[in-house]
Motif scaffolding. Structure first.
Motif, PDB file in Angstrom:
ATOM      1  N   ASP A 497     -67.087   8.567   3.982  1.00 50.92           N
ATOM      2  CA  ASP A 497     -66.319   7.514   5.101  1.00 50.92           C
ATOM      3  C   ASP A 497     -65.207   6.798   4.544  1.00 50.92           C
ATOM      4  O   ASP A 497     -64.870   5.861   4.741  1.00 50.92           O
ATOM      5  CB  ASP A 497     -67.592   6.674   4.620  1.00 50.92           C
ATOM      6  N   VAL A 498     -64.249   7.378   4.102  1.00 49.52           N
ATOM      7  CA  VAL A 498     -63.215   6.840   4.300  1.00 49.52           C
ATOM      8  C   VAL A 498     -61.979   6.970   5.406  1.00 49.52           C
ATOM      9  O   VAL A 498     -62.596   8.322   5.499  1.00 49.52           O
ATOM     10  CB  VAL A 498     -61.888   7.702   3.146  1.00 49.52           C
ATOM     11  N   ILE A 499     -61.152   5.940   6.098  1.00 44.43           N
ATOM     12  CA  ILE A 499     -61.041   6.168   7.070  1.00 44.43           C
ATOM     13  C   ILE A 499     -59.588   5.674   6.407  1.00 44.43           C
ATOM     14  O   ILE A 499     -59.168   5.560   5.555  1.00 44.43           O
ATOM     15  CB  ILE A 499     -61.647   5.739   8.050  1.00 44.43           C
ATOM     16  N   ASN A 500     -58.569   6.517   7.590  1.00 44.47           N
ATOM     17  CA  ASN A 500     -56.613   6.401   7.243  1.00 44.47           C
ATOM     18  C   ASN A 500     -56.781   6.117   8.380  1.00 44.47           C
ATOM     19  O   ASN A 500     -55.894   6.655   9.172  1.00 44.47           O
ATOM     20  CB  ASN A 500     -56.440   7.586   7.204  1.00 44.47           C
ATOM     21  N   VAL A 501     -56.282   4.448   8.060  1.00 47.06           N
ATOM     22  CA  VAL A 501     -55.293   3.921   9.544  1.00 47.06           C
ATOM     23  C   VAL A 501     -53.992   3.799   8.919  1.00 47.06           C
ATOM     24  O   VAL A 501     -53.757   2.840   8.299  1.00 47.06           O
ATOM     25  CB  VAL A 501     -56.065   2.160   9.544  1.00 47.06           C
ATOM     26  N   ALA A 502     -52.990   4.112   9.948  1.00 48.89           N
ATOM     27  CA  ALA A 502     -51.749   4.075   9.684  1.00 48.89           C
ATOM     28  C   ALA A 502     -51.286   3.823   8.476  1.00 48.89           C
ATOM     29  O   ALA A 502     -50.310   3.596   7.372  1.00 48.89           O
ATOM     30  CB  ALA A 502     -50.729   2.674  10.080  1.00 48.89           C
ATOM     31  N   GLY A 503     -51.627   5.692   7.314  1.00 53.84           N
ATOM     32  CA  GLY A 503     -52.388   5.953   6.603  1.00 53.84           C
ATOM     33  C   GLY A 503     -52.441   5.172   5.534  1.00 53.84           C
ATOM     34  O   GLY A 503     -51.744   4.932   3.655  1.00 53.84           O
ATOM     35  N   HIS A 504     -53.091   4.380   5.799  1.00 52.62           N
ATOM     36  CA  HIS A 504     -53.711   2.641   4.665  1.00 52.62           C
ATOM     37  C   HIS A 504     -54.931   3.585   4.156  1.00 52.62           C
ATOM     38  O   HIS A 504     -55.975   3.684   5.353  1.00 52.62           O
ATOM     39  CB  HIS A 504     -53.789   1.051   5.239  1.00 52.62           C
ATOM     40  N   ARG A 505     -55.788   3.809   3.525  1.00 55.47           N
ATOM     41  CA  ARG A 505     -56.683   4.118   2.773  1.00 55.47           C
ATOM     42  C   ARG A 505     -57.895   2.796   2.961  1.00 55.47           C
ATOM     43  O   ARG A 505     -57.998   2.358   2.422  1.00 55.47           O
ATOM     44  CB  ARG A 505     -56.832   5.351   2.050  1.00 55.47           C
ATOM     45  N   LEU A 506     -58.547   3.401   3.587  1.00 56.00           N
ATOM     46  CA  LEU A 506     -60.071   1.964   4.002  1.00 56.00           C
ATOM     47  C   LEU A 506     -61.447   2.512   3.969  1.00 56.00           C
ATOM     48  O   LEU A 506     -61.497   3.488   4.338  1.00 56.00           O
ATOM     49  CB  LEU A 506     -59.613   1.387   4.973  1.00 56.00           C
ATOM     50  N   GLY A 507     -61.699   2.262   2.788  1.00 55.45           N
ATOM     51  CA  GLY A 507     -63.723   2.166   2.803  1.00 55.45           C
ATOM     52  C   GLY A 507     -64.612   1.686   4.280  1.00 55.45           C
ATOM     53  O   GLY A 507     -64.553   0.298   4.157  1.00 55.45           O
ATOM     54  N   ILE A 529     -61.736   6.147  14.524  1.00 57.03           N
ATOM     55  CA  ILE A 529     -62.020   6.691  15.794  1.00 57.03           C
ATOM     56  C   ILE A 529     -60.451   6.980  15.854  1.00 57.03           C
ATOM     57  O   ILE A 529     -59.594   6.009  15.478  1.00 57.03           O
ATOM     58  CB  ILE A 529     -62.627   5.952  16.960  1.00 57.03           C
ATOM     59  N   ALA A 530     -60.172   8.350  16.658  1.00 56.52           N
ATOM     60  CA  ALA A 530     -59.114   8.882  16.863  1.00 56.52           C
ATOM     61  C   ALA A 530     -57.909   7.575  17.268  1.00 56.52           C
ATOM     62  O   ALA A 530     -58.488   7.211  18.568  1.00 56.52           O
ATOM     63  CB  ALA A 530     -58.719  10.303  17.390  1.00 56.52           C
ATOM     64  N   ASP A 531     -56.630   7.621  16.638  1.00 49.89           N
ATOM     65  CA  ASP A 531     -55.579   6.379  17.775  1.00 49.89           C
ATOM     66  C   ASP A 531     -54.297   7.580  17.762  1.00 49.89           C
ATOM     67  O   ASP A 531     -53.510   7.941  17.131  1.00 49.89           O
ATOM     68  CB  ASP A 531     -55.936   5.101  16.682  1.00 49.89           C
ATOM     69  N   GLN A 532     -53.612   7.448  18.827  1.00 52.28           N
ATOM     70  CA  GLN A 532     -52.697   8.067  18.742  1.00 52.28           C
ATOM     71  C   GLN A 532     -51.352   7.093  18.226  1.00 52.28           C
ATOM     72  O   GLN A 532     -51.071   8.380  17.924  1.00 52.28           O
ATOM     73  CB  GLN A 532     -51.810   7.774  20.340  1.00 52.28           C
ATOM     74  N   LEU A 533     -51.388   6.263  17.768  1.00 54.02           N
ATOM     75  CA  LEU A 533     -50.479   5.571  17.284  1.00 54.02           C
ATOM     76  C   LEU A 533     -50.426   5.337  15.371  1.00 54.02           C
ATOM     77  O   LEU A 533     -49.985   6.106  14.986  1.00 54.02           O
ATOM     78  CB  LEU A 533     -50.075   4.330  17.617  1.00 54.02           C
ATOM     79  N   LYS A 534     -51.915   5.236  15.464  1.00 54.00           N
ATOM     80  CA  LYS A 534     -52.277   4.836  14.226  1.00 54.00           C
ATOM     81  C   LYS A 534     -52.527   5.758  13.117  1.00 54.00           C
ATOM     82  O   LYS A 534     -53.297   6.070  12.059  1.00 54.00           O
ATOM     83  CB  LYS A 534     -53.200   3.434  13.589  1.00 54.00           C
ATOM     84  N   GLY A 535     -53.198   7.333  13.806  1.00 53.59           N
ATOM     85  CA  GLY A 535     -53.302   8.313  13.729  1.00 53.59           C
ATOM     86  C   GLY A 535     -55.825   8.054  13.512  1.00 53.59           C
ATOM     87  O   GLY A 535     -56.245   8.635  14.264  1.00 53.59           O
ATOM     88  N   GLN A 536     -55.908   7.001  13.284  1.00 54.52           N
ATOM     89  CA  GLN A 536     -56.710   6.040  12.948  1.00 54.52           C
ATOM     90  C   GLN A 536     -56.939   4.365  13.190  1.00 54.52           C
ATOM     91  O   GLN A 536     -56.155   3.790  12.793  1.00 54.52           O
ATOM     92  CB  GLN A 536     -58.140   6.781  12.055  1.00 54.52           C
ATOM     93  N   ILE A 537     -58.353   4.446  13.513  1.00 51.07           N
ATOM     94  CA  ILE A 537     -58.623   3.220  13.373  1.00 51.07           C
ATOM     95  C   ILE A 537     -60.031   2.883  13.740  1.00 51.07           C
ATOM     96  O   ILE A 537     -60.607   3.743  14.039  1.00 51.07           O
ATOM     97  CB  ILE A 537     -58.146   2.074  14.968  1.00 51.07           C
ATOM     98  N   ALA A 538     -60.148   1.571  13.179  1.00 57.86           N
ATOM     99  CA  ALA A 538     -61.894   1.092  12.492  1.00 57.86           C
ATOM    100  C   ALA A 538     -62.158  -0.023  13.931  1.00 57.86           C
ATOM    101  O   ALA A 538     -61.032   0.153  14.357  1.00 57.86           O
ATOM    102  CB  ALA A 538     -61.934  -0.015  11.340  1.00 57.86           C
TER     103      ALA A 538
END
Ligand code: PRX
Length: 629
Positions: A497-507, A529-538
Motif C-alpha cells: 500500500d505504498v504510493i509514490n507522489v512526485a517521487g516521494h514515498r508515502l504509506g 491514483i495515476a497523475d500526469q504530473l506527479k506520477g501518483q496522487i493520494a
C-alpha cells in the motif's frame, strides 16, 4: 572487463569482487573477512575493518585537493550562494563535531536532524559520521506527528534544527513544529541545537536549546579526531514508509555503505574528482543521503545543495546552475523534469550546458514522453535508475562506466553488480521466466551499502522483507516486475500500500491514521491514483461520523478542508490527499479488508477487478457517485 563478466563475478565470487571495490576507500585498519553471511538474512561486510564516512568524504580530500570546491550551497529562497572548499568544509564539520561533543553526544548516540536544505545540515550529518554518532535526518516537509514518531523510535540525545525553511519566498516554520513534536513524544531529547536563519522569531527553551552561531564562535579552531568505526557499526537511520502506519527505520552500516557509494560513483554515475555533481533531491530522502552528501564527496567531487523551487526565479534556474558550476553529472526525478518541460524552451537554451555528460533519473517510473523530451533537449544520455531507501544505491540501471548497451524505453535497465535479482512468483516462490510478471526480489545476502536491519527491530526486518515467498529466503522489494528476453527489467508498481507522489514515498496507512484522528471521521481509505504530473496522487474516501456534516456541497467542502488541515498539521503537506470524498460505506472483503485496489481502479476509470470477496457491491456504487460529484 565487460559488464556481463563484471556482474557475473560479483555474484559468483563476491569476496574477490568486493575486496577490489573496497580499495576505493581509505581503511584505518584492514578488514579480515570480506563478508559474513553466517546468520542469514543478516549480512556483515568487511568484518573487522575500521573506517569512517567523514574521513572518506572530507579529510581524505583535504590531503590531496584542499582548495577544490566540496559543497556549493545555493538558495534561491534567501538569494545566497556559498562554496566551501574541502578545507573549509573540514573546518565547519570540525566545529559542528566539537559542538556535538560539548552537548554530550558520543559514539552510538542518535542525533535527529530536522533541517531545511542548508549547508549546516550537511555539516551536522558529517559531524555525526565523524564522531560515530548515528544520524537520522527527517524530511523538512514532515510535521509534528511524523517527527514525534521518529523521535520516539530513534530516541535521540540531540536534535539539530533551524528556525525555518522557505518555499516560494515564504518562510516555513520548523521550530514550532519541533517544539510540538517534542511535546507529543514520549522520549525527550536532552539538547536541541538551532540554526537561526532569522526567517522567523524563535523562542529558545532554557537548558535545552542552544544557538548554533554562538557555539560555532567558541569552536572556530576545533580539531576533532575521526572516530574509527568497525565497518558494521551503524552510520545512520532513515525512516521510510511501508504497509503499516509505523515507519521503518532503515539502518545502514559504515564500511559497506562507503564502498558501495564509491563503487557506484565510478561505475554508474561516472564522476571524477574535481567535477561538479548536482542532485536536486532533498537530504530528507535516501537520494539526498547517497547522492547529495556522501557519494559525490567520497568521489572527491563538488556537490551542489539547492534550496528552492525548480521554477523560481524562473524555469531556467537549474540550467543556470549547470552552466555556472560546470556540472558534469546531474540527478533528478521524472516529476521535476515534467515540471521543467512545461517551461518556455528558451529558458534552457539560454545557458551553456556543454559540461553536462549525463542525467540520472530515479524515484518513480520514467515515462517515455518525459525521457524523450529531456534526451532531445539536453543531447546527453538519460539514465533511469531503480532503487529504494532500503538499498541505498541502484538495483537496476545501466552502469555507464562499463556498459555501453542501449537503454530500453520503460526499463530502468539491468541488475547492478552485487544484486542477485530475481522475479519470483509470489504464490509458489518459484522463479519466473522471461516475460512473466512476478515480485522483484533479491537473493540474499544484499550487497554492501544496503540496509542492515530495521533499527531496534531485527524481527520486523526478517518478517517484513524476507518472509514473503514460500520456500525461499529472498528480499522482497514490494515492486512487481518483469524481465524481457534480453534481460532488461521493467517495474510494474508496488505490491503493497505504498504510493509514490512526485517521487516521494508515502504509506497510505499513515495518511489513513491521520485522517481517522479527525473527530468527525469514522473510517477512511486512501489510495494512490495515476497523475500526469506527479506520477501518483493520494485520494481519500472517508465516512463521516455525523452525516449531516457532509450533506451539502458546502459542508463537504468545509469538512474536506478540515481533513486536509489535519494531515498538514500532523504529517505535513507532502502527505495531504489531493481530494477527500465522503461516502456512507467503504468497499471491503467479507473479512473486513479494505479493497483499496478496486477503489483505485474506479478512480482511474478502470474496471473494479475481481469482486468475488466483496461484502457489499453497493459500496462501489458509493465510490462512483462520490467521484461523479
Ligand atoms: O516503487 C519503486 C519506486 O520507488 C520505490 C522506492 O522509493 P524510495 O524508498 O523513496 O527510494 C527511492 C530511491 C531512488 C521503489 O520501490 N521507484 C524508485 N525508482 C524507480 C521506481 N519505480 C520505477 N522506476 C524507477 N527508476
Amino acid at each position: 572487463m565487460n559488464y556481463a563478466e563484471f556482474y557475473r563475478q560479483s555474484i559468483t565470487d563476491p569476496e574477490t569482487f568486493w575486496k577490489e571495490q573496497a580499495s576505493r576507500i581509505d581503511w584505518h585498519q584492514p578488514f579480515g573477512k570480506v563478508r559474513d553471511y553466517s546468520n542469514p538474512p543478516f549480512a556483515k561486510w568487511f568484518v573487522g575493518g575500521k573506517t569512517n564516512l567523514c574521513h572518506n568524504a572530507v579529510d581524505r580530500w583535504v590531503a590531496s585537493q584542499p582548495d577544490a570546491a566540496a559543497l556549493i550551497a545555493i538558495s534561491t529562497e534567501t538569494e545566497t550562494e556559498k562554496t566551501y572548499t574541502f578545507r573549509e568544509l573540514h573546518a565547519e564539520v570540525n566545529r559542528m563535531a566539537a559542538i556535538m561533543l560539548s552537548l554530550g553526544v558520543t559514539r552510538g548516540d542518535r542525533v535527529l536532524i530536522y533541517m531545511p536544505m542548508i549547508a549546516e545540515a550537511v555539516f551536522a550529518m558529517l559531524a555525526c559520521a565523524r564522531i560515530g554518532a548515528i544520524h537520522s535526518v527527517v524530511f523538512g516537509g514532515f510535521a509534528s506527528n511524523s517527527l514525534a514518531t521518529r523521535i520516539d523510535d530513534a530516541t535521540p540525545k540531540l536534535i539539530v534544527s533551524a528556525d525555518a525553511g522557505s518555499r516560494g519566498g515564504k518562510a516555513i516554520a520548523y521550530k514550532p513544529l519541533l517544539d510540538e513534536a517534542i511535546e507529543l513524544a514520549g522520549h525527550k531529547p536532552q539538547r536541541v541545537l538551532l540554526v537561526d536563519r532569522k526567517l522567523m522569531p524563535m523562542n529558545l527553551v532554557a537548558g535545552r536549546d542552544t544557538d548554533y552561531a554562538s557555539e560555532r564562535e567558541r569552536y572556530l579552531d576545533a580539531q576533532v579526531p575521526v572516530v574509527w568505526l568497525e565497518s558494521n557499526e551503524p552510520s545512520y537511520i532513515l525512516y521510510t514508509s511501508g504497509t503499516t502506519g509505523k515507519p521503518k527505520g532503515v539502518q545502514r552500516d559504515v564500511g559497506g555503505y562507503a564502498v558501495a557509494l564509491a563503487a557506484s560513483m565510478r561505475h554508474i554515475y561516472c564522476g571524477k574528482p574535481g567535477e561538479t555533481y548536482f542532485c536536486t533531491s532533498d537530504i530528507g530522502w535516501v537520494v539526498g543521503h547517497s547522492y547529495i552528501v556522501y557519494g559525490p564527496l567520497i568521489a572527491g567531487m563538488a556537490t551542489i545543495m539547492y534550496e528552492g523551487l525548480p521554477t523560481r526565479p524562473d524555469g531556467g534556474v537549474w540550467w543556470s546552475i549547470v552552466d555556472k558550476y560546470k556540472v558534469s553529472r546531474m540527478f533528478s526525478s521524472p516529476t521535476a523534469i515534467r515540471v521543467l518541460k512545461k517551461q518556455p524552451p528558451e529558458l534552457m537554451r539560454k545557458y551553456d550546458l556543454s559540461s553536462l555528460q549525463a542525467l540520472y533519473l530515479a524515484g518513480e517510473p520514467l515515462d517515455e514522453p518525459t525521457s524523450a523530451w529531456i534526451a532531445g533537449a539536453l543531447g546527453v544520455p538519460i539514465i533511469d535508475n531503480y532503487w529504494q531507501t532500503e538499498t541505498g544505491w541502484p538495483i537496476l540501471s545501466i552502469a555507464r562506466g562499463l556498459d555501453q548497451r542501449a537503454t530500453r524505453l520503460g526499463s530502468p535497465g539491468v541488475p547492478m553488480y552485487g544484486y542477485n535479482v530475481k522475479i519470483i512468483n509470489e504464490s509458489t516462490g518459484e522463479e519466473c521466466g522471461a516475460s512473466q510478471k512476478g515480485v522483484l526480489a533479491i537473493e540474499g545476502p544484499l550487497p554492501p551499502g544496503c540496509m542492515q536491519t530495521i533499527y531496534g527491530d531485527d524481527e520486523r526486518f526478517v518478517k517484513t522483507y524476507w518472509s514473503n515467498f514460500p520456500q525461499r529466503l529472498a528480499y522482497s522489494t514490494f515492486d512487481w516486475g518483469i524481465r524481457d528476453a534480453d534481460g532488461y527489467y521493467f517495474i510494474l508498481g508496488r505490491t503493497d500500500d505504498v504510493i509514490n507522489v512526485a517521487g516521494h514515498r508515502l504509506g497510505t496507512r499513515e495518511i489513513e491514521e491521520s485522517i481517522a484522528s479527525h473527530p468527525n471521521i469514522a473510517e477512511v481509505a486512501v489510495v494512490g491514483i495515476a497523475d500526469q504530473l506527479k506520477g501518483q496522487i493520494a485520494v481519500a474516501f472517508a465516512i463521516p461520523k455525523n452525516v449531516d456534516a457532509a450533506e451539502t456541497p458546502e459542508s463537504r467542502k468545509a469538512l474536506e478542508a478540515e481533513v486536509m488541515a489535519t494531515v498538514d498539521h500532523q504529517l505535513g503537506a507532502v502527505a495531504r490527499p489531493a481530494r477527500v470524498y465522503f461516502v456512507g460505506q467503504l468497499p471491503k472483503t467479507r473479512s473486513g479488508k479494505l479493497l483499496r485496489r478496486s477503489i483505485q481502479a474506479l478512480c482511474e476509470g478502470r474496471d473494479a477487478g475481481d469482486l468475488t470477496t466483496i461484502e457489499d457491491p453497493q459500496s462501489l456504487q458509493q465510490i462512483r457517485q462520490a467521484l461523479a460529484g
